[in-house]
Design a protein around this motif. Structure first.
Motif, PDB file in Angstrom:
ATOM      1  N   MET A 164       0.847  -1.202   0.000  1.00 56.21           N
ATOM      2  CA  MET A 164       0.000   0.000   0.000  1.00 56.21           C
ATOM      3  C   MET A 164       0.876   1.243   0.000  1.00 56.21           C
ATOM      4  SD  MET A 164      -1.473  -0.084   3.887  1.00 56.21           S
ATOM      5  CE  MET A 164      -1.076  -1.685   4.547  1.00 56.21           C
ATOM      6  N   THR A 165       0.262   2.372  -0.297  1.00 57.30           N
ATOM      7  CA  THR A 165       0.975   3.646  -0.259  1.00 57.30           C
ATOM      8  C   THR A 165       0.414   4.467   0.892  1.00 57.30           C
ATOM      9  OG1 THR A 165       1.367   3.613  -2.627  1.00 57.30           O
ATOM     10  CG2 THR A 165       1.516   5.745  -1.531  1.00 57.30           C
ATOM     11  N   ARG A 166       1.324   4.856   1.798  1.00 59.53           N
ATOM     12  CA  ARG A 166       0.946   5.683   2.940  1.00 59.53           C
ATOM     13  C   ARG A 166       2.003   6.759   3.104  1.00 59.53           C
ATOM     14  NH1 ARG A 166       0.809   1.286   7.595  1.00 59.53           N
ATOM     15  NH2 ARG A 166       2.718   0.734   6.539  1.00 59.53           N
ATOM     16  N   ILE A 167       1.749   7.682   4.027  1.00 61.58           N
ATOM     17  CA  ILE A 167       2.735   8.704   4.359  1.00 61.58           C
ATOM     18  C   ILE A 167       3.271   8.392   5.757  1.00 61.58           C
ATOM     19  CG2 ILE A 167       3.181  11.162   4.705  1.00 61.58           C
ATOM     20  CD1 ILE A 167       2.485  10.449   1.823  1.00 61.58           C
ATOM     21  N   GLU A 168       4.538   8.007   5.809  1.00 62.22           N
ATOM     22  CA  GLU A 168       5.205   7.740   7.071  1.00 62.22           C
ATOM     23  C   GLU A 168       5.617   9.062   7.707  1.00 62.22           C
ATOM     24  OE1 GLU A 168       9.156   5.411   8.799  1.00 62.22           O
ATOM     25  OE2 GLU A 168       9.130   6.072   6.713  1.00 62.22           O
ATOM     26  N   ILE A 169       5.565   9.132   9.035  1.00 63.35           N
ATOM     27  CA  ILE A 169       6.074  10.303   9.741  1.00 63.35           C
ATOM     28  C   ILE A 169       7.242   9.876  10.615  1.00 63.35           C
ATOM     29  CG2 ILE A 169       4.044  11.782   9.632  1.00 63.35           C
ATOM     30  CD1 ILE A 169       3.193  10.730  12.375  1.00 63.35           C
ATOM     31  N   VAL A 170       8.304  10.712  10.580  1.00 62.55           N
ATOM     32  CA  VAL A 170       9.517  10.442  11.350  1.00 62.55           C
ATOM     33  C   VAL A 170       9.920  11.691  12.127  1.00 62.55           C
ATOM     34  CG1 VAL A 170      10.327   8.693   9.704  1.00 62.55           C
ATOM     35  CG2 VAL A 170      11.125  11.048   9.492  1.00 62.55           C
ATOM     36  N   CYS A 171      10.723  11.490  13.134  1.00 66.72           N
ATOM     37  CA  CYS A 171      11.257  12.585  13.926  1.00 66.72           C
ATOM     38  C   CYS A 171      12.193  13.424  13.062  1.00 66.72           C
ATOM     39  CB  CYS A 171      12.006  12.018  15.130  1.00 66.72           C
ATOM     40  SG  CYS A 171      12.909  13.267  16.078  1.00 66.72           S
ATOM     41  N   GLY A 172      12.068  14.732  13.138  1.00 70.71           N
ATOM     42  CA  GLY A 172      12.887  15.641  12.354  1.00 70.71           C
ATOM     43  C   GLY A 172      14.340  15.694  12.779  1.00 70.71           C
ATOM     44  N   ARG A 173      14.691  15.157  13.937  1.00 70.02           N
ATOM     45  CA  ARG A 173      16.080  15.210  14.400  1.00 70.02           C
ATOM     46  C   ARG A 173      16.785  13.859  14.335  1.00 70.02           C
ATOM     47  NH1 ARG A 173      17.331  18.478  19.763  1.00 70.02           N
ATOM     48  NH2 ARG A 173      15.900  16.960  20.685  1.00 70.02           N
ATOM     49  N   CYS A 174      16.088  12.756  14.655  1.00 68.99           N
ATOM     50  CA  CYS A 174      16.777  11.454  14.668  1.00 68.99           C
ATOM     51  C   CYS A 174      16.226  10.472  13.639  1.00 68.99           C
ATOM     52  CB  CYS A 174      16.764  10.837  16.067  1.00 68.99           C
ATOM     53  SG  CYS A 174      15.164  10.169  16.595  1.00 68.99           S
ATOM     54  N   ASP A 175      15.235  10.892  12.864  1.00 69.25           N
ATOM     55  CA  ASP A 175      14.608  10.045  11.839  1.00 69.25           C
ATOM     56  C   ASP A 175      13.924   8.806  12.417  1.00 69.25           C
ATOM     57  OD1 ASP A 175      15.267  11.719   9.693  1.00 69.25           O
ATOM     58  OD2 ASP A 175      17.241  10.779   9.471  1.00 69.25           O
ATOM     59  N   GLY A 176      13.601   8.835  13.698  1.00 67.76           N
ATOM     60  CA  GLY A 176      12.878   7.716  14.303  1.00 67.76           C
ATOM     61  C   GLY A 176      11.475   7.604  13.738  1.00 67.76           C
ATOM     62  N   HIS A 177      11.059   6.370  13.431  1.00 68.13           N
ATOM     63  CA  HIS A 177       9.709   6.111  12.917  1.00 68.13           C
ATOM     64  C   HIS A 177       8.681   6.404  14.005  1.00 68.13           C
ATOM     65  CE1 HIS A 177       6.408   4.113  10.821  1.00 68.13           C
ATOM     66  NE2 HIS A 177       6.194   3.418  11.938  1.00 68.13           N
ATOM     67  N   LEU A 178       7.690   7.221  13.664  1.00 69.84           N
ATOM     68  CA  LEU A 178       6.645   7.590  14.626  1.00 69.84           C
ATOM     69  C   LEU A 178       5.321   6.914  14.315  1.00 69.84           C
ATOM     70  CD1 LEU A 178       7.388  11.425  14.640  1.00 69.84           C
ATOM     71  CD2 LEU A 178       8.199   9.711  16.290  1.00 69.84           C
ATOM     72  N   GLY A 179       4.994   6.814  13.035  1.00 66.36           N
ATOM     73  CA  GLY A 179       3.708   6.276  12.607  1.00 66.36           C
ATOM     74  C   GLY A 179       3.408   6.744  11.201  1.00 66.36           C
ATOM     75  N   HIS A 180       2.134   7.088  10.962  1.00 66.87           N
ATOM     76  CA  HIS A 180       1.701   7.533   9.632  1.00 66.87           C
ATOM     77  C   HIS A 180       0.690   8.666   9.773  1.00 66.87           C
ATOM     78  CE1 HIS A 180       3.308   3.514   8.819  1.00 66.87           C
ATOM     79  NE2 HIS A 180       3.586   3.989   7.622  1.00 66.87           N
ATOM     80  N   VAL A 181       0.520   9.419   8.693  1.00 65.28           N
ATOM     81  CA  VAL A 181      -0.490  10.481   8.673  1.00 65.28           C
ATOM     82  C   VAL A 181      -1.520  10.147   7.595  1.00 65.28           C
ATOM     83  CG1 VAL A 181       0.852  11.998   7.127  1.00 65.28           C
ATOM     84  CG2 VAL A 181      -0.898  12.986   8.602  1.00 65.28           C
ATOM     85  N   PHE A 182      -2.794  10.378   7.933  1.00 65.48           N
ATOM     86  CA  PHE A 182      -3.905  10.050   7.045  1.00 65.48           C
ATOM     87  C   PHE A 182      -4.819  11.270   6.889  1.00 65.48           C
ATOM     88  CE2 PHE A 182      -2.599   6.206   9.285  1.00 65.48           C
ATOM     89  CZ  PHE A 182      -2.371   5.339   8.232  1.00 65.48           C
ATOM     90  N   PRO A 183      -5.522  11.377   5.756  1.00 63.79           N
ATOM     91  CA  PRO A 183      -6.379  12.546   5.501  1.00 63.79           C
ATOM     92  C   PRO A 183      -7.801  12.393   6.039  1.00 63.79           C
ATOM     93  CG  PRO A 183      -6.285  11.203   3.533  1.00 63.79           C
ATOM     94  CD  PRO A 183      -5.389  10.531   4.563  1.00 63.79           C
ATOM     95  N   ASP A 184      -7.968  11.772   7.206  1.00 64.36           N
ATOM     96  CA  ASP A 184      -9.307  11.545   7.747  1.00 64.36           C
ATOM     97  C   ASP A 184      -9.460  12.063   9.177  1.00 64.36           C
ATOM     98  OD1 ASP A 184      -7.748   9.712   9.113  1.00 64.36           O
ATOM     99  OD2 ASP A 184      -8.859   7.945   8.465  1.00 64.36           O
TER     100      ASP A 184
END
Length: 164
Positions: free
Chosen positions: A107-127
């Motif tokens: 699937m195609t999603r938008i991953e969100i990461v920390c702006g300083r350490c690039d740690g994976h946080l989760g995803h952002v959705f348009p809902d």
């Protein structure tokens, strides 16, 4: 160098401030993080829904990166999405949360990461709800919560040098 917003000694969010990326070996990350935090932050893992310790947190404060303590989300933007993960409608500041295309798991999603350490946080959705209509869906394992009364503990020395 990323530009992020940080807290000063008075507990005020200021910026943007240029900062260095936090880069560590897997060995160093493993020494700092719990096994579950490492799996989520460094290996793009996902915790099971409705199990995260911060899902039902209703306190006022700031959610920070569990890897580098960068402020990511304010409790003022948290909402109950019913999905089983802590959800927010907006990051605390531009640059603190970075988006990347994620084409994993068929699937195609938008991953969100920390702006300083690039740690994976989760995803952002348009809902999500107004005003942004976005839902930043986070893993509790990727976050530390800091109560409003303790925001001065997030004071970053970079803020002092940038203000001089």
């Amino acid at each position: 160098m990323p530009k992020v917003h940080l807290f000063d000694r008075s507990g005020t969010l200021v910026g943007p401030v240029e900062t260095n990326k936090v880069v560590k070996s897997d060995e160093a990350w493993r020494a700092q993080l719990s096994p579950d935090q490492f799996r989520v932050l460094r290996c793009q893992g996902t915790e099971r829904p409705f199990c995260g310790v911060l899902l039902d947190n209703k306190k006022s404060g700031v959610y920070c990166c569990a890897g580098c303590r960068l402020p990511l989300f304010s409790s003022q933007s948290k909402f109950n999405s019913g999905t089983g993960w802590p959800s927010f409608f907006a990051p605390i500041a531009p640059g603190n949360v970075v988006e990347h295309a994620d084409h994993s798991h068929g699937m195609t999603r938008i991953e969100i990461v920390c702006g300083r350490c690039d740690g994976h946080l989760g995803h952002v959705f348009p809902d999500g709800p107004p005003p942004t209509r976005l839902r930043y869906c986070l893993n509790s394992e990727s976050l530390d919560f800091v109560d409003d009364s303790e925001l001065t503990s997030l004071a970053d020395p970079l803020v002092e040098s940038a203000q001089q």
